[in-house]
Design an enzyme around this catalytic site. Structure first.
Site, PDB file in Angstrom:
ATOM      1  N   GLU A  39       0.826  -1.215   0.000  1.00  0.00           N
ATOM      2  CA  GLU A  39       0.000   0.000   0.000  1.00  0.00           C
ATOM      3  C   GLU A  39       0.861   1.267   0.000  1.00  0.00           C
ATOM      4  OE1 GLU A  39      -3.469   1.996   2.872  1.00  0.00           O
ATOM      5  OE2 GLU A  39      -2.072   0.528   3.695  1.00  0.00           O
ATOM      6  N   CYS A  89      -5.628  -2.768   3.150  1.00  0.00           N
ATOM      7  CA  CYS A  89      -5.258  -2.620   4.561  1.00  0.00           C
ATOM      8  C   CYS A  89      -6.473  -2.631   5.506  1.00  0.00           C
ATOM      9  CB  CYS A  89      -4.411  -1.357   4.729  1.00  0.00           C
ATOM     10  SG  CYS A  89      -3.352  -1.340   6.202  1.00  0.00           S
ATOM     11  N   LYS A 140      -9.421   2.949  -1.802  1.00  0.00           N
ATOM     12  CA  LYS A 140      -9.759   2.488  -0.450  1.00  0.00           C
ATOM     13  C   LYS A 140     -11.027   3.171   0.063  1.00  0.00           C
ATOM     14  CE  LYS A 140      -7.193   1.913   3.930  1.00  0.00           C
ATOM     15  NZ  LYS A 140      -5.892   2.274   4.564  1.00  0.00           N
TER      16      LYS A 140
END
Length: 265
Positions: A48, A151, A117
């Site tokens: 990431e 994540c 995200k």
């Protein structure tokens, strides 16, 4: 049953927060390292926010404008080496703000999917500096549907289940997951694999940034929840081969999806 094997190269690397030039140079070096030797991967994946790290106070100035630099590098590499790339995620500046975005490329260098995200991590002030995505991340890998999460997203089982119900048999997860939460990292990823009977392929960064340290431990987990490969704490290219036919076998053995009762929950 046709063969659906996939050779993976998972690039666990250090990220210099706030220094895109150093990070692009490191990534390019790792890319060439990943395709060396006789056992060339079908797919390469990174962690990431590899281009900037979590230099959030500077992020508006150093993010990749429309992802153009990232796309140029990864598209050309994928095309030259005939390899798929899950491009980790990058800080990408576009109209409206900065997003934490994955770009995925096929063997011809074409962008086949992107995902920003959707769950921003308030413990690291993401919501103060980044914009949340508004769509799911899906793509096709080795003839099968796959999904993408980033994540903090793995703490939301609803998202992984929605991707699985949409047909995903593989879940790709780039991350910057820090110490001391290694137990959470392993447990959550394993749970997502077991409950959705899918492969989970997670690439974490390593090294330190300011007061935060990152433990690596990138993971490949099969649909039974068994660990296929796990990295240590240092920079490494983790290699493994998976057979996507195992997903169908596990789902046939324990028919979780057929036994769901969504009318009650």
């Amino acid at each position: 049953m046709s063969e659906r094997k996939l050779k993976l190269a998972i690039v666990q690397m250090h990220v210099d927060a706030g220094y895109p030039e150093a990070n692009f140079a490191r990534l390019e070096e790792r890319l060439y390292e990943a395709v060396q030797g006789p056992d060339k991967p079908d797919l390469i994946m990174f962690p990431e926010m590899w281009n900037t790290g979590y230099a959030l106070e500077q992020i508006d100035q150093i993010a990749d404008q429309d992802g153009e630099r990232t796309k140029a590098l990864l598209s050309a590499f994928a095309r030259e080496h005939q390899v798929q790339i899950i491009g980790g995620s990058i800080a990408e500046k576009r109209e409206g703000g900065v997003y934490n975005t994955i770009y995925a490329f096929n063997e011809n260098g074409e962008v086949v999917s992107d995902y920003s995200k959707i769950h921003l991590f308030r413990l690291m002030d993401e919501e103060k500096h980044l914009k949340a995505g508004e769509k799911l991340g899906t793509l096709e890998v080795a003839g099968s549907e796959a999904g993408m999460m980033i994540c903090y997203d793995i703490r939301f089982p609803e998202l992984a289940r929605k991707l699985a119900l949409g047909g995903a048999k593989v879940l790709f997860v780039p991350a910057q997951w820090p110490n001391p939460r290694l137990h959470h990292w392993r447990t959550l990823l394993t749970a997502r694999a077991i409950e959705n009977q899918m492969f989970v392929i997670a690439c974490n960064r390593c090294g330190t940034s300011g007061t935060s340290s990152f433990f690596g431990h990138s993971l490949i987990i099969d649909p039974w929840g068994e660990i296929v490969a796990e990295a240590g704490e240092d920079e490494v290219i983790m290699r493994a081969e998976i057979d996507l036919n195992l997903v169908d076998a596990v789902r046939a053995k324990i028919p979780v999806f057929e036994d769901r009762r969504p009318s009650l929950y």
